[in-house]
Design a protein around this motif. Structure first.
Motif, PDB file in Angstrom:
ATOM      1  N   GLN A 194       0.774  -1.295   0.059  1.00  0.00           N
ATOM      2  CA  GLN A 194      -0.294  -0.178  -0.184  1.00  0.00           C
ATOM      3  C   GLN A 194       0.860   1.299   0.159  1.00  0.00           C
ATOM      4  O   GLN A 194       0.352   2.371  -0.332  1.00  0.00           O
ATOM      5  CB  GLN A 194      -1.072  -0.257   1.341  1.00  0.00           C
ATOM      6  N   LEU A 195       2.257   1.123   0.188  1.00  0.00           N
ATOM      7  CA  LEU A 195       3.071   2.544   0.020  1.00  0.00           C
ATOM      8  C   LEU A 195       3.635   2.492  -1.264  1.00  0.00           C
ATOM      9  O   LEU A 195       4.340   1.745  -1.712  1.00  0.00           O
ATOM     10  CB  LEU A 195       4.282   2.009   0.886  1.00  0.00           C
ATOM     11  N   SER A 196       2.692   3.590  -1.871  1.00  0.00           N
ATOM     12  CA  SER A 196       3.191   3.705  -3.427  1.00  0.00           C
ATOM     13  C   SER A 196       4.314   4.433  -3.621  1.00  0.00           C
ATOM     14  O   SER A 196       5.021   3.893  -4.516  1.00  0.00           O
ATOM     15  CB  SER A 196       1.943   4.253  -4.194  1.00  0.00           C
ATOM     16  N   GLU A 197       4.979   5.203  -2.973  1.00  0.00           N
ATOM     17  CA  GLU A 197       6.045   6.165  -3.089  1.00  0.00           C
ATOM     18  C   GLU A 197       6.960   6.163  -1.923  1.00  0.00           C
ATOM     19  O   GLU A 197       8.105   6.688  -2.219  1.00  0.00           O
ATOM     20  CB  GLU A 197       5.496   7.662  -3.503  1.00  0.00           C
ATOM     21  N   THR A 198       6.839   5.172  -1.325  1.00  0.00           N
ATOM     22  CA  THR A 198       7.922   4.980  -0.109  1.00  0.00           C
ATOM     23  C   THR A 198       8.240   3.587  -0.256  1.00  0.00           C
ATOM     24  O   THR A 198       8.044   2.729  -0.241  1.00  0.00           O
ATOM     25  CB  THR A 198       7.266   5.283   1.261  1.00  0.00           C
ATOM     26  N   PRO A 199       9.817   3.347  -0.614  1.00  0.00           N
ATOM     27  CA  PRO A 199      10.458   2.359  -0.332  1.00  0.00           C
ATOM     28  C   PRO A 199      10.335   1.360   0.969  1.00  0.00           C
ATOM     29  O   PRO A 199      10.599   2.021   2.171  1.00  0.00           O
ATOM     30  CB  PRO A 199      11.898   2.639  -0.631  1.00  0.00           C
ATOM     31  N   ALA A 200       9.904   0.408   0.493  1.00  0.00           N
ATOM     32  CA  ALA A 200       9.634  -0.606   1.768  1.00  0.00           C
ATOM     33  C   ALA A 200      10.173  -1.851   1.321  1.00  0.00           C
ATOM     34  O   ALA A 200       9.944  -2.592   0.556  1.00  0.00           O
ATOM     35  CB  ALA A 200       8.148  -0.734   2.119  1.00  0.00           C
ATOM     36  N   ILE A 201      10.738  -2.667   2.529  1.00  0.00           N
ATOM     37  CA  ILE A 201      11.160  -3.893   2.405  1.00  0.00           C
ATOM     38  C   ILE A 201      10.979  -4.515   3.768  1.00  0.00           C
ATOM     39  O   ILE A 201      10.920  -3.930   4.744  1.00  0.00           O
ATOM     40  CB  ILE A 201      13.017  -4.083   2.399  1.00  0.00           C
ATOM     41  N   VAL A 202      10.515  -5.777   3.438  1.00  0.00           N
ATOM     42  CA  VAL A 202      10.322  -6.699   4.832  1.00  0.00           C
ATOM     43  C   VAL A 202      11.448  -7.550   4.849  1.00  0.00           C
ATOM     44  O   VAL A 202      11.765  -8.377   3.935  1.00  0.00           O
ATOM     45  CB  VAL A 202       9.051  -7.578   4.506  1.00  0.00           C
TER      46      VAL A 202
ATOM     47  N   GLY B 118      13.440 -10.508   7.164  1.00  0.00           N
ATOM     48  CA  GLY B 118      13.462 -11.612   8.106  1.00  0.00           C
ATOM     49  C   GLY B 118      14.656 -11.711   8.865  1.00  0.00           C
ATOM     50  O   GLY B 118      15.502 -10.959   9.185  1.00  0.00           O
ATOM     51  N   PRO B 119      14.727 -12.831   9.536  1.00  0.00           N
ATOM     52  CA  PRO B 119      16.012 -13.361  10.411  1.00  0.00           C
ATOM     53  C   PRO B 119      17.221 -13.092   9.416  1.00  0.00           C
ATOM     54  O   PRO B 119      17.350 -13.420   8.342  1.00  0.00           O
ATOM     55  CB  PRO B 119      15.864 -14.759  10.863  1.00  0.00           C
ATOM     56  N   ARG B 120      18.326 -12.688   9.977  1.00  0.00           N
ATOM     57  CA  ARG B 120      19.757 -12.603   9.293  1.00  0.00           C
ATOM     58  C   ARG B 120      19.678 -11.702   8.098  1.00  0.00           C
ATOM     59  O   ARG B 120      20.595 -11.583   7.442  1.00  0.00           O
ATOM     60  CB  ARG B 120      20.105 -13.698   8.712  1.00  0.00           C
ATOM     61  N   LEU B 121      18.597 -10.573   8.042  1.00  0.00           N
ATOM     62  CA  LEU B 121      18.324  -9.820   7.102  1.00  0.00           C
ATOM     63  C   LEU B 121      18.149 -10.416   5.737  1.00  0.00           C
ATOM     64  O   LEU B 121      18.463  -9.658   4.535  1.00  0.00           O
ATOM     65  CB  LEU B 121      19.756  -8.701   6.819  1.00  0.00           C
ATOM     66  N   ASP B 122      17.273 -11.449   5.870  1.00  0.00           N
ATOM     67  CA  ASP B 122      16.943 -12.092   4.659  1.00  0.00           C
ATOM     68  C   ASP B 122      15.887 -11.088   3.978  1.00  0.00           C
ATOM     69  O   ASP B 122      15.118 -10.459   4.715  1.00  0.00           O
ATOM     70  CB  ASP B 122      16.475 -13.315   4.858  1.00  0.00           C
ATOM     71  N   ILE B 123      15.778 -10.775   2.868  1.00  0.00           N
ATOM     72  CA  ILE B 123      14.832  -9.874   2.041  1.00  0.00           C
ATOM     73  C   ILE B 123      13.519 -10.775   1.533  1.00  0.00           C
ATOM     74  O   ILE B 123      13.655 -11.802   0.670  1.00  0.00           O
ATOM     75  CB  ILE B 123      15.455  -9.195   0.816  1.00  0.00           C
ATOM     76  N   LEU B 124      12.536 -10.532   2.420  1.00  0.00           N
ATOM     77  CA  LEU B 124      11.232 -11.280   2.090  1.00  0.00           C
ATOM     78  C   LEU B 124      10.360 -10.742   1.045  1.00  0.00           C
ATOM     79  O   LEU B 124       9.752 -11.545   0.438  1.00  0.00           O
ATOM     80  CB  LEU B 124      10.720 -11.647   3.476  1.00  0.00           C
ATOM     81  N   ALA B 125      10.181  -9.489   1.081  1.00  0.00           N
ATOM     82  CA  ALA B 125       9.336  -8.745   0.076  1.00  0.00           C
ATOM     83  C   ALA B 125       9.764  -7.395   0.161  1.00  0.00           C
ATOM     84  O   ALA B 125      10.259  -6.812   1.072  1.00  0.00           O
ATOM     85  CB  ALA B 125       7.821  -8.994   0.824  1.00  0.00           C
ATOM     86  N   TRP B 126       9.270  -6.664  -1.038  1.00  0.00           N
ATOM     87  CA  TRP B 126       9.638  -5.396  -1.295  1.00  0.00           C
ATOM     88  C   TRP B 126       8.394  -4.783  -2.311  1.00  0.00           C
ATOM     89  O   TRP B 126       7.916  -5.528  -3.125  1.00  0.00           O
ATOM     90  CB  TRP B 126      10.902  -5.220  -1.836  1.00  0.00           C
ATOM     91  N   ASN B 127       8.557  -3.588  -2.146  1.00  0.00           N
ATOM     92  CA  ASN B 127       7.555  -2.985  -3.283  1.00  0.00           C
ATOM     93  C   ASN B 127       8.247  -2.169  -4.554  1.00  0.00           C
ATOM     94  O   ASN B 127       9.605  -2.382  -4.285  1.00  0.00           O
ATOM     95  CB  ASN B 127       6.748  -1.680  -2.555  1.00  0.00           C
ATOM     96  N   PRO B 128       7.795  -1.812  -5.448  1.00  0.00           N
ATOM     97  CA  PRO B 128       8.299  -1.119  -6.601  1.00  0.00           C
ATOM     98  C   PRO B 128       9.364  -0.189  -6.572  1.00  0.00           C
ATOM     99  O   PRO B 128      10.490  -0.333  -6.840  1.00  0.00           O
ATOM    100  CB  PRO B 128       7.361  -0.706  -7.654  1.00  0.00           C
ATOM    101  N   PRO B 129       9.123   0.805  -5.401  1.00  0.00           N
ATOM    102  CA  PRO B 129      10.125   1.884  -5.147  1.00  0.00           C
ATOM    103  C   PRO B 129      11.385   1.086  -4.494  1.00  0.00           C
ATOM    104  O   PRO B 129      12.469   1.829  -4.838  1.00  0.00           O
ATOM    105  CB  PRO B 129       9.364   2.747  -4.072  1.00  0.00           C
ATOM    106  N   ALA B 130      11.275   0.307  -3.521  1.00  0.00           N
ATOM    107  CA  ALA B 130      12.328  -0.241  -3.287  1.00  0.00           C
ATOM    108  C   ALA B 130      13.422  -1.091  -4.383  1.00  0.00           C
ATOM    109  O   ALA B 130      14.548  -1.115  -4.139  1.00  0.00           O
ATOM    110  CB  ALA B 130      12.011  -1.447  -2.247  1.00  0.00           C
TER     111      ALA B 130
END
Length: 208
Positions: free
Chosen positions: A44-52, A54-66
């Protein structure tokens, strides 16, 4: 009185091989999926880079700006989507982070804190082992035993399209999945950094 079996009797019996000792090989734990609530907020964050993360800084999900900011994570094999690993093994990460030394140090300190919390995590052992072999600077920093917990801060990024940006980094942990965090990058409204971030968010999505 009967006598027991003689040496010849024993020697005639077939030898039964000893069971080979099996050494447990560390196996990477299955990569968790981003919690649905965090994934929804990210989307839902259309203009704000966002990353989910996980443990160990695994990248689980992200949006288009990210995907436009550091890199297109979809182009990275899933097994390699770990921010610490990318910082130390991907030359591009050294280019986009003008303060790479600080970023690398913080990544190792966050990973070290994770090791203190989950010392028997096989996935963590695998990441540390791989990076210790691949990068001398990682080995040196890991041996310092420093820990960090980063919930907020600022980060400078050099982008190939919009130029230099200084962004605020904020991390939010969800009680329903405490091992995951939603990380946002933002800039003060009305500043050149905010304008560049908006331009970046409105850029065409990365191709397949």
């Amino acid at each position: 009185m009967t006598s027991g079996p003689t040496w010849k009797d024993w020697s005639a019996r077939p030898l039964r091989p000893r069971a080979a000792r099996r050494h447990a090989t560390p196996r990477r734990a299955a990569r968790p999926a981003a919690h649905p609530h965090l994934a929804r907020l990210r989307g839902q964050l259309s203009e704000t880079p966002a990353i989910v993360f996980g443990p160990r800084l695994d990248i689980l999900a992200w949006n288009p700006p990210a995907a436009e900011l550091p890199c297109d994570f979809a182009a990275v094999p899933e097994s390699e989507r770990n921010y610490v690993r990318m910082v130390f093994t991907d030359p591009m990460m050294r280019e986009i982070h003008p303060e790479w030394e600080d970023v690398a140090r913080t990544c190792v300190e966050v990973l070290r804190m994770e090791a203190g919390t989950n010392p028997t995590d096989p996935a963590l052992t695998a990441v540390v082992g791989e990076l210790s072999v691949a990068d001398q600077q990682f080995r040196v920093r890991w041996a310092e035993h420093r820990v960090a917990h980063q919930d907020f801060g600022s980060k400078r990024i050099t982008h190939s399209v919009v130029g230099d940006l200084t962004l605020d980094r904020d991390s939010f942990r969800y009680a329903g999945a405490p091992e995951q965090q939603l990380v946002l990058w933002s800039a003060e409204p009305g500043t050149p950094d905010a304008e560049r971030l908006t331009d970046l968010a409105r850029a065409p999505a990365p191709g397949p």
